[in-house]
Design an enzyme around this catalytic site. Structure first.
Site, PDB file in Angstrom:
ATOM      1  N   HIS B 239       0.841  -1.205   0.000  1.00 40.04           N
ATOM      2  CA  HIS B 239       0.000   0.000   0.000  1.00 40.04           C
ATOM      3  C   HIS B 239       0.874   1.252   0.000  1.00 40.04           C
ATOM      4  CE1 HIS B 239      -2.656   2.973   2.405  1.00 40.04           C
ATOM      5  NE2 HIS B 239      -3.018   3.012   1.152  1.00 40.04           N
ATOM      6  N   PRO B 382      -7.803  -2.957   2.473  1.00 33.02           N
ATOM      7  CA  PRO B 382      -6.975  -3.177   3.656  1.00 33.02           C
ATOM      8  C   PRO B 382      -7.674  -2.610   4.887  1.00 33.02           C
ATOM      9  CG  PRO B 382      -6.021  -1.463   2.246  1.00 33.02           C
ATOM     10  CD  PRO B 382      -7.276  -1.934   1.573  1.00 33.02           C
ATOM     11  N   MET B 385      -3.793  -2.477  10.801  1.00 31.25           N
ATOM     12  CA  MET B 385      -2.688  -3.442  10.760  1.00 31.25           C
ATOM     13  C   MET B 385      -2.832  -4.594  11.757  1.00 31.25           C
ATOM     14  SD  MET B 385       0.304  -1.102  12.277  1.00 31.25           S
ATOM     15  CE  MET B 385       0.044  -0.144  13.762  1.00 31.25           C
ATOM     16  N   HIS B 408     -12.675   1.901   0.422  1.00 26.80           N
ATOM     17  CA  HIS B 408     -11.246   1.665   0.157  1.00 26.80           C
ATOM     18  C   HIS B 408     -10.470   1.183   1.372  1.00 26.80           C
ATOM     19  CE1 HIS B 408     -10.087   5.187   2.386  1.00 26.80           C
ATOM     20  NE2 HIS B 408      -8.862   5.189   1.939  1.00 26.80           N
TER      21      HIS B 408
END
Lengths: 136, 485
Positions: B239, B382, B385, B408
């Site tokens: 990314h 995505p 994390m 997104h």
């Protein structure tokens, strides 16, 4: 006198800068911006750059002033800490900025800044105060 | 930050409307994709006001839209979609944003997690060392003279020609990684100066490399077409965007549009929305420069892909063939595109702004490569994390309703300063490691800002996109290794 304070935003970060005149406020906004990027106390004055900006009006002048300094950091790796603004009109700014090249051994980068934006940008001439939001 | 206190009309479980009468100057209503619980968060800041501001832009058709990951941006909201007629509409550099063609790609592998688990430390060290990341990181690629112009025109093809990647990567990239109509002469010297040393770098902020494993497969047949075929299969996400080059192009053209607005008599409620007529010299100049920056971003992700493959094979002592690191797809999520859409039963050419939104074209769309003609365009979402990411596909519903667009990412809900106050970088690192995620970063402060808790739950965001039918869930992944810029 306080130079600036940081403001909250969901995705990004902003600041309000103060001064006894608008030139000082513009200089303090730049100082605050570099304080977002790194600890300005660790920046030594080893190099100087003359920075001149022309713009349609004072709001654009402020954004462009900060964006030009971001360009100097991003392209030339220059960190500044002191900003001598010798001329500031509605559409022109002349300055000499003092600082040094980024040195990974001495400078911790806290945050990268992509740009100063125009969103909610404000210049309060009566209070010599400006507000700006950065894209992180 | 002040709360948004306007009134919303509920259309169904996932759709909300704000009428055109909400604010003077709105040319179309707002359409918001969200569920009730999410709306409570969305109302906490000024994102919906920003959607209303976008609705005032000349030439906008149908709706000013907010995808389920919407949050407060600067000018356009993040998660905003707006399409303007090319005949009388404007293109707004602020509607694309500073990180032009920030985007994400996913690579599949032939491996399952058990085959790499024991080597995760070495793998993450390898990835961290082979892909320059962080503020001020210089790339390993030395562009000479006018070579940067070649990158701006050819994008991913430039990278593949230089040996960074495989020919088949191109078809697996939106626009083949090469948006036509880029003009390097429209990109300023300052932009090129910023971009030249930064090609092949990850950058900072929310940019990352992630090693993930397949957690759940919702549509096995569709997933199989993408080469996702078993639980715990290892995949990799990349990314990042156009780095300083894109930031400078955006800055240059926002200023340029201020002049254009006076010239063409355009007024906007927020100067960050500054735009010029799509057909004007100014509008065309921006689009030509933006396409160059977009191509730079694709070349950037392509070069990084090459190093990721190289490192993966080297650390795990695998041949290219055994690793099977094929690019599934690459999507952009900050872009303005000239596309054909049906508006009120009539085909029209529109300039679709996607600011933190992903294209989601359905099966059979001519823009798709042959391998995806039958399933629709892969959409990559995505999350944060520490939790999940998703692979979806585009749908007919998106084509009908959102100009072929969907969300997104997870979308932030906590400011960077608040995130840092809540947890230190060290605490975030420890929490991730406790969840079995190996982390490498040059900036602990940056890690704290990107803590999971700062983001909405991606499951809920994707649930809305899927529930509303603007894309379909195919598979979910969870991270096992992260490199943070």
């Amino acid at each position: 006198m306080r130079k600036y304070r940081l403001t909250e935003h969901t995705a990004d970060i902003g600041l309000v800068a103060y001064g006894s005149n608008l030139s000082e406020t513009f200089a303090n906004a730049a100082y605050g911006m570099f304080a977002i990027i790194t600890n300005p106390r660790k920046i030594r004055e080893r190099e100087s750059r003359r920075v001149q900006i022309s713009a349609l009006d004072t709001e654009i002048l402020l954004a462009e002033w900060l964006n030009r300094l971001i360009y100097y950091f991003d392209a030339r790796m220059l960190l500044f800490k002191r900003f001598e603004i010798s001329e500031l009109s509605d559409t022109h700014l002349t300055s000499v900025c003092h600082g040094e090249k980024f040195d990974a051994a001495r400078h911790e980068i806290k945050m990268g800044i992509k740009a100063a934006t125009y969103h909610n940008l404000a210049i309060d001439r009566a209070k010599n105060r400006v507000r700006v939001l950065f894209d992180i | 930050m002040p709360k948004w206190t306007g009134t919303l009309e509920q259309i169904d479980e996932y759709r909300w409307r704000i009428p055109q009468s909400y604010k003077p100057g709105m040319r179309v209503p707002e359409l918001i994709f969200a569920d009730k619980a999410m709306l409570a968060h969305i109302r906490e800041d000024q994102a919906l006001e920003q959607v209303a501001n976008v609705a005032t832009l000349p030439g906008i058709v149908n709706y000013s839209m907010a995808m389920p990951d919407i949050h407060w941006g600067y000018g356009f909201p993040i998660g905003g979609v707006a399409a303007m007629r090319i005949t009388d509409g404007v293109v707004s550099p602020g509607g694309v944003g500073f990180d032009i063609n920030c985007g994400v790609r996913i690579l599949r592998t032939n491996l399952v997690y058990d085959e790499i688990k024991a080597r995760m430390k070495e793998l993450m060290d390898g990835l961290f060392n082979s892909v320059p990341s962080g503020v001020g990181s210089a790339g390993k690629i030395r562009l000479r003279g006018k070579e940067i112009d070649d990158v701006l025109v050819k994008g991913s093809r430039w990278a593949v020609n230089m040996g960074y990647g495989r020919r088949e990567d191109l078809a697996a990239t939106e626009e083949n990684g090469e948006l036509p109509g880029a003009d390097p002469d429209r990109v300023s010297g300052r932009a090129k100066e910023r971009g030249t040393p930064q090609l092949g770098t990850l950058g900072s902020g929310n940019h990352f490399l992630e090693v993930a494993v397949v957690d759940e497969i919702y549509e096995p047949e569709t997933a199989a077409v993408m080469g996702i075929d078993r639980p715990n299969q290892v995949v990799l996400f990349i990314h990042c965007g156009s780095r300083g080059l894109g930031h400078q192009v955006a800055d240059d053209y926002i200023r340029y549009m201020m002049t254009a607005m006076t010239k063409y008599g355009i007024n906007v409620p927020d100067r960050q929305l500054a735009g010029g007529p799509i057909k004007s010299t100014e509008g065309q100049a921006y689009l030509a420069a933006m396409r160059g920056a977009a191509n730079f971003a694709w070349a950037n992700r392509q070069c990084i892909t090459h190093w990721v493959r190289e490192t993966f094979c080297k650390v795990l002592e695998l041949s290219d063939r055994d690793a099977g690191l094929e690019l599934i797809y690459d999507v952009t999520h900050n872009i303005a595109k000239i596309e054909e859409h049906v508006v009120n039963g009539k085909k029209e050419t529109l300039c679709v702004h996607r600011k933190g939104a992903t294209r989601a074209f359905p099966a059979g769309h001519p823009a798709l490569p042959p391998q995806y003609a039958g399933i629709g365009q892969p959409v990559l979402i995505p999350g944060d994390m520490g939790r999940f990411s998703y692979v979806l596909v585009g749908s007919e519903q998106a084509m009908k309703e959102t100009f072929g667009s969907t969300c997104h990412g997870a979308g932030r809900m906590q400011s960077r300063t608040a995130a840092k106050k809540h947890q230190s970088g060290r605490e975030v690192l420890n929490a991730l490691q406790a969840r079995g995620i190996t982390v490498r970063t040059g900036s602990l402060g940056g890690l704290a800002e990107e803590a999971s808790e700062a983001y909405k739950d991606v499951n809920a965001v994707v649930g809305v996109a899927h529930g509303a039918g603007i894309s379909r869930r195919v598979a979910r992944t969870r991270p096992v290794g992260v490199v943070k810029g």
